[in-house]
Design a protein around this motif. Structure first.
Motif, PDB file in Angstrom:
ATOM      1  N   SER A 227      10.436 -14.907  -8.210  1.00  0.00           N
ATOM      2  CA  SER A 227       9.613 -15.716  -7.219  1.00  0.00           C
ATOM      3  C   SER A 227       9.401 -14.862  -6.056  1.00  0.00           C
ATOM      4  CB  SER A 227      10.838 -16.849  -6.849  1.00  0.00           C
ATOM      5  OG  SER A 227      10.914 -17.847  -7.954  1.00  0.00           O
ATOM      6  N   ILE A 228      10.438 -14.009  -5.903  1.00  0.00           N
ATOM      7  CA  ILE A 228      10.012 -12.925  -4.897  1.00  0.00           C
ATOM      8  C   ILE A 228       8.822 -12.202  -5.145  1.00  0.00           C
ATOM      9  CG2 ILE A 228      10.757 -10.585  -3.507  1.00  0.00           C
ATOM     10  CD1 ILE A 228      13.803 -11.915  -3.904  1.00  0.00           C
ATOM     11  N   GLY A 229       8.862 -11.791  -6.367  1.00  0.00           N
ATOM     12  CA  GLY A 229       7.528 -10.979  -6.799  1.00  0.00           C
ATOM     13  C   GLY A 229       6.090 -11.817  -6.400  1.00  0.00           C
ATOM     14  N   ASN A 230       6.466 -13.123  -6.912  1.00  0.00           N
ATOM     15  CA  ASN A 230       5.062 -14.119  -6.745  1.00  0.00           C
ATOM     16  C   ASN A 230       4.864 -14.279  -5.237  1.00  0.00           C
ATOM     17  OD1 ASN A 230       3.244 -15.805  -7.848  1.00  0.00           O
ATOM     18  ND2 ASN A 230       4.595 -17.547  -7.529  1.00  0.00           N
ATOM     19  N   TYR A 231       5.877 -14.269  -4.404  1.00  0.00           N
ATOM     20  CA  TYR A 231       5.732 -14.449  -3.125  1.00  0.00           C
ATOM     21  C   TYR A 231       4.911 -13.285  -2.519  1.00  0.00           C
ATOM     22  CZ  TYR A 231       6.533 -15.617   1.789  1.00  0.00           C
ATOM     23  OH  TYR A 231       6.384 -15.766   3.132  1.00  0.00           O
ATOM     24  N   LEU A 232       5.424 -12.046  -2.744  1.00  0.00           N
ATOM     25  CA  LEU A 232       4.741 -10.874  -2.194  1.00  0.00           C
ATOM     26  C   LEU A 232       3.368 -10.757  -2.788  1.00  0.00           C
ATOM     27  CD1 LEU A 232       7.775  -8.279  -2.331  1.00  0.00           C
ATOM     28  CD2 LEU A 232       6.729  -9.631  -0.089  1.00  0.00           C
ATOM     29  N   THR A 233       2.986 -11.032  -4.005  1.00  0.00           N
ATOM     30  CA  THR A 233       1.582 -11.118  -4.544  1.00  0.00           C
ATOM     31  C   THR A 233       0.748 -12.099  -3.974  1.00  0.00           C
ATOM     32  OG1 THR A 233       2.552 -10.466  -6.952  1.00  0.00           O
ATOM     33  CG2 THR A 233       0.448 -11.473  -6.566  1.00  0.00           C
ATOM     34  N   ASN A 234       1.477 -13.042  -3.477  1.00  0.00           N
ATOM     35  CA  ASN A 234       0.524 -14.131  -2.993  1.00  0.00           C
ATOM     36  C   ASN A 234       0.371 -13.588  -1.404  1.00  0.00           C
ATOM     37  OD1 ASN A 234       0.787 -17.038  -1.032  1.00  0.00           O
ATOM     38  ND2 ASN A 234      -0.410 -17.092  -3.200  1.00  0.00           N
ATOM     39  N   ALA A 235       1.261 -12.890  -0.823  1.00  0.00           N
ATOM     40  CA  ALA A 235       1.139 -12.218   0.571  1.00  0.00           C
ATOM     41  C   ALA A 235       0.009 -11.151   0.406  1.00  0.00           C
ATOM     42  CB  ALA A 235       2.219 -11.983   0.900  1.00  0.00           C
ATOM     43  N   GLY A 236      -0.509 -10.674  -0.687  1.00  0.00           N
ATOM     44  CA  GLY A 236      -1.425  -9.878  -0.802  1.00  0.00           C
ATOM     45  C   GLY A 236      -1.042  -8.307  -1.087  1.00  0.00           C
ATOM     46  N   TRP A 237       0.140  -8.259  -2.071  1.00  0.00           N
ATOM     47  CA  TRP A 237       0.549  -7.077  -2.341  1.00  0.00           C
ATOM     48  C   TRP A 237      -0.371  -6.305  -3.310  1.00  0.00           C
ATOM     49  CZ3 TRP A 237       5.280  -4.402  -0.836  1.00  0.00           C
ATOM     50  CH2 TRP A 237       5.604  -3.524  -1.457  1.00  0.00           C
ATOM     51  N   ARG A 238      -0.420  -5.021  -2.943  1.00  0.00           N
ATOM     52  CA  ARG A 238      -1.280  -4.409  -3.917  1.00  0.00           C
ATOM     53  C   ARG A 238      -0.735  -3.401  -4.724  1.00  0.00           C
ATOM     54  NH1 ARG A 238      -4.184  -0.996   0.175  1.00  0.00           N
ATOM     55  NH2 ARG A 238      -5.335  -0.387  -1.465  1.00  0.00           N
ATOM     56  N   PRO A 239      -0.768  -3.383  -5.948  1.00  0.00           N
ATOM     57  CA  PRO A 239      -0.028  -2.416  -6.905  1.00  0.00           C
ATOM     58  C   PRO A 239      -0.285  -0.933  -6.760  1.00  0.00           C
ATOM     59  CG  PRO A 239      -1.007  -4.252  -8.157  1.00  0.00           C
ATOM     60  CD  PRO A 239      -1.693  -4.292  -6.880  1.00  0.00           C
TER      61      PRO A 239
END
Length: 346
Positions: A227-239
């Protein structure tokens, strides 16, 4: 509570001993306020049975209102905020040997789940773990305030009524989904579970990380980390982009020339400490030199922050740093998450 009356009128005493009549009046007003929420709750899918079982059990909690008013901006009569403190003392407390050591142990234990989440989201394993460590000490403390009582009290108080009313109803929706009320505990402000999500955030971004078909951020570490990973992805995290890197700033850097010219509509005091965006290559040409790893690519855009002032370690921050700020809009928090992640993964 009658329409048009203020929360302060309905709750004359927050800290201290109120007369019995005032206590009785407040209790009646609080009950009336909760009854007024019934139509909105039922429109959101909450059953009459759930409301009848829960609403009569709730009482006003002056403690959470006192804590809310003690926050920056919580008391309009308070004086101006003091100057910005240096980051170094905060870093010593939050990126300490104990938190790093426990983080490395949890990293080894959770590596299979973390690796799978990173493959799905692109968010580094250590970043997810560092947030977990900062929020709840790797699950050792998650808060013991009754969420429904806290949200009801804060909504009734009225300073941020719409926010807390929405979270109150979101918590009821969790109970409708089958989560026991006894599990609906958290911080005084309503952050709950291992990742310290607000209930509405759980409803939007909570995901199943252990494959049992249910996202349980209160008892499942894989669910919480996913869920933390999903949150950051939703916030625009770039791999494959570091959050930032420690740097050394030359004494003759012209800081006026790199000052940001835009004012952020969100957390302006936080973003006011960031410079304008330049590429890593452009920062190098200005004499700003990385002193840590990993270093973002030369073409990556970054802003500069000097959290301890001139002549101390500064940081070049990428857009992924902004994703951490989305989780908690504090430069000290975001910097310590990044630094803890770097230390845990060494």
């Amino acid at each position: 509570m009658p329409a048009g009356s203020s929360a302060q009128e309905a709750s004359p005493v927050i800290d201290g001993q109120a007369p019995p009549a005032a206590i009785d009046g407040q209790a009646a007003a609080f009950t009336a306020f909760l009854d007024g929420l019934r139509p909105r709750a039922m429109a959101a899918g909450i059953s009459r049975r759930t409301l009848d079982a829960i609403l009569p059990t709730l009482t006003f909690n002056p403690r959470v209102v006192s804590l809310d008013r003690a926050q920056p901006g919580g008391n309009p009569a308070a004086g101006a905020s003091p100057g910005i403190a240096p980051f170094a003392p905060y870093r010593v407390r939050h990126v300490d040997a104990d938190r790093i050591g426990r983080g490395r142990t949890r990293y080894r234990d959770l590596r299979p789940q973390l690796a799978a989440i990173e493959r799905r989201t692109g968010v580094p394993e250590a970043i997810m773990l560092a947030i977990y460590g900062h929020e709840t000490g790797y699950g050792t403390y998650t808060g013991d305030f009754d969420l429904l009582r806290s949200f009801a009290s804060l909504a009734y108080d009225g300073r941020r009524r719409e926010l807390f009313t929405a979270e109150f109803i979101a918590t009821l929706q969790l109970i409708e989904r089958g989560f026991p009320r006894s599990q609906m505990k958290g911080s005084w402000a309503g952050a709950t579970g291992y990742p310290q999500f607000l209930p509405s955030m759980y409803l939007r971004l909570g995901v199943d990380g252990d494959g049992d078909g249910k996202a349980d951020i209160w008892r499942s570490e894989p669910d919480a980390l996913a869920s933390i990973g999903n949150y950051l992805t939703n916030a625009g995290w770039r791999p494959n982009v570091p959050w930032g890197v420690p740097v050394r700033v030359p004494a003759d850097l012209d800081r006026a020339s790199i000052r940001a010219r835009l004012v952020s509509p969100r957390c302006p005091r936080v973003f006011d400490r960031h410079s304008r965006w330049l590429t890593i290559a452009e920062w190098r040409r200005l004499g700003v030199q990385p002193v840590g790893t990993p270093v973002p690519a030369e073409t990556e855009m970054a802003s500069l922050i000097e959290p301890d002032g001139p002549n101390a370690t500064a940081y070049l921050l990428t857009t992924n740093y902004r994703a951490i700020l989305d989780y908690n809009c504090s430069n000290f928090y975001a910097l310590s998450v990044g630094l803890l992640a770097d230390a845990v993964s060494e």
